[in-house]
Design a protein around this motif. Structure first.
Motif, PDB file in Angstrom:
ATOM      1  N   HIS A 233       0.825  -1.215   0.000  1.00  0.00           N
ATOM      2  CA  HIS A 233       0.000   0.000   0.000  1.00  0.00           C
ATOM      3  C   HIS A 233       0.858   1.263   0.000  1.00  0.00           C
ATOM      4  O   HIS A 233       0.514   2.246  -0.647  1.00  0.00           O
ATOM      5  CB  HIS A 233      -0.928  -0.029   1.214  1.00  0.00           C
ATOM      6  N   TRP A 234       1.997   1.253   0.714  1.00  0.00           N
ATOM      7  CA  TRP A 234       2.875   2.427   0.752  1.00  0.00           C
ATOM      8  C   TRP A 234       3.881   2.344  -0.388  1.00  0.00           C
ATOM      9  O   TRP A 234       5.087   2.346  -0.188  1.00  0.00           O
ATOM     10  CB  TRP A 234       3.560   2.520   2.116  1.00  0.00           C
ATOM     11  N   LEU A 235       3.361   2.294  -1.601  1.00  0.00           N
ATOM     12  CA  LEU A 235       4.189   2.060  -2.786  1.00  0.00           C
ATOM     13  C   LEU A 235       5.249   3.132  -2.985  1.00  0.00           C
ATOM     14  O   LEU A 235       6.358   2.855  -3.461  1.00  0.00           O
ATOM     15  CB  LEU A 235       3.318   1.905  -4.030  1.00  0.00           C
ATOM     16  N   HIS A 236       4.961   4.382  -2.610  1.00  0.00           N
ATOM     17  CA  HIS A 236       5.922   5.466  -2.807  1.00  0.00           C
ATOM     18  C   HIS A 236       7.114   5.344  -1.860  1.00  0.00           C
ATOM     19  O   HIS A 236       8.197   5.849  -2.156  1.00  0.00           O
ATOM     20  CB  HIS A 236       5.247   6.825  -2.611  1.00  0.00           C
ATOM     21  N   ALA A 237       6.922   4.690  -0.713  1.00  0.00           N
ATOM     22  CA  ALA A 237       8.032   4.457   0.215  1.00  0.00           C
ATOM     23  C   ALA A 237       8.812   3.191  -0.151  1.00  0.00           C
ATOM     24  O   ALA A 237      10.025   3.129   0.012  1.00  0.00           O
ATOM     25  CB  ALA A 237       7.504   4.347   1.647  1.00  0.00           C
ATOM     26  N   GLU A 238       8.097   2.191  -0.685  1.00  0.00           N
ATOM     27  CA  GLU A 238       8.727   0.904  -0.984  1.00  0.00           C
ATOM     28  C   GLU A 238       9.427   0.895  -2.331  1.00  0.00           C
ATOM     29  O   GLU A 238      10.470   0.253  -2.488  1.00  0.00           O
ATOM     30  CB  GLU A 238       7.670  -0.203  -0.923  1.00  0.00           C
ATOM     31  N   GLN A 239       8.833   1.587  -3.324  1.00  0.00           N
ATOM     32  CA  GLN A 239       9.414   1.612  -4.682  1.00  0.00           C
ATOM     33  C   GLN A 239       9.365   3.039  -5.243  1.00  0.00           C
ATOM     34  O   GLN A 239       8.684   3.314  -6.235  1.00  0.00           O
ATOM     35  CB  GLN A 239       8.649   0.649  -5.601  1.00  0.00           C
ATOM     36  N   PRO A 240      10.094   3.963  -4.615  1.00  0.00           N
ATOM     37  CA  PRO A 240       9.983   5.369  -5.022  1.00  0.00           C
ATOM     38  C   PRO A 240      10.374   5.632  -6.471  1.00  0.00           C
ATOM     39  O   PRO A 240       9.711   6.419  -7.152  1.00  0.00           O
ATOM     40  CB  PRO A 240      10.912   6.107  -4.044  1.00  0.00           C
ATOM     41  N   LEU A 241      11.432   4.997  -6.958  1.00  0.00           N
ATOM     42  CA  LEU A 241      11.874   5.265  -8.328  1.00  0.00           C
ATOM     43  C   LEU A 241      10.855   4.772  -9.351  1.00  0.00           C
ATOM     44  O   LEU A 241      10.625   5.426 -10.375  1.00  0.00           O
ATOM     45  CB  LEU A 241      13.243   4.637  -8.581  1.00  0.00           C
TER      46      LEU A 241
END
Length: 252
Positions: A233-241
């Protein structure tokens, strides 16, 4: 309500809204990658971050808060992105004021109803006796009795402020606790945003499912869906690039 926000970069405006229990700070790493191409507005929604607190907290007022910010900054059409609760705010804004949204990006949330599922987090946050806490380590140790995942505790503790009087929550915890049902409400039927819309979904998340697609199409007929691999769910923290690349591809 005048919201707190951080403004960085140069170029066309891209407004980003955080999710529940979050703040504008959650998006700094994303902003650093995009600031050469866009003017980013990282917004603290009401009852979060450094924005004011209010006893009224639902998507109707959060939409109007955002409109006030755009008006105050002299922004006409913007690229608008929101994650989770922020995605619901962004969707509601787009169907209410479609003329103000150039393109819409919704991160890991659908327009449907979501039942309350934050009871453990709320129990943990409300159990903290802040007047007895003397360090962040103590706060983390206390939270760990209820919330086992270190990454979730770390995220939540970003909303723990400290001044000469001691620790206090930046989030309006009593109002959020009392009105938590408002976070999951569905968009009202009959509203449509016809502009280009990108739904980003964490491949390991169940917030957007196959059966949600007809409902998404009903509100956002020009949508596309992209899954971010190895992200929840926290995709921006887990896969920011990967999130940055998806944003760039869609806007360009």
């Amino acid at each position: 309500m005048k919201l707190n926000f951080k403004k960085v970069g140069e170029g066309k405006p891209l407004v980003i809204l955080h999710g529940l229990f979050g703040s504008a700070d959650n998006w700094f790493s994303i902003a650093k990658e995009l600031e050469k191409n866009y003017t980013l507005y990282l917004v603290d929604q009401r009852n979060h971050g450094d924005s004011p607190h209010s006893n009224v907290w639902d998507y109707d007022v959060m939409v109007e808060d955002l409109k006030e910010l755009l008006d105050q900054e002299g922004l006409g059409k913007v690229y608008l992105m929101g994650h989770s609760m922020g995605g619901k705010t962004a969707m509601n804004f787009a169907v209410t004021y479609p003329e103000r949204v150039e393109k819409l990006i919704v991160a890991d949330i659908a327009p449907r109803y979501y039942p309350v599922h934050h009871q453990v987090i709320l129990k943990g946050l409300n159990s903290l006796q802040l007047q007895n806490i003397s360090s962040r380590k103590e706060a983390d140790d206390e939270l760990a009795k209820t919330i086992k995942e270190p990454s979730i505790r770390q995220f939540l503790l970003k909303s723990l402020g400290r001044d000469s009087a001691g620790f206090s929550w930046k989030i309006n915890l009593p109002v959020i606790t009392q009105n938590i049902e408002n976070v999951g409400v569905a968009l009202e039927e009959g509203q449509i945003y016809k502009g280009p819309t990108l739904f980003l979904a964490g491949a390991n998340s169940d917030y957007i499912r196959q059966k949600d697609l007809p409902g998404i199409l009903e509100f956002f007929p020009e949508y596309e869906l992209e899954f971010i691999a190895n992200a929840g769910h926290w995709l921006h923290a887990e896969q920011p690039l990967a999130v940055v690349e998806a944003i760039r591809r869609f806007i360009n």
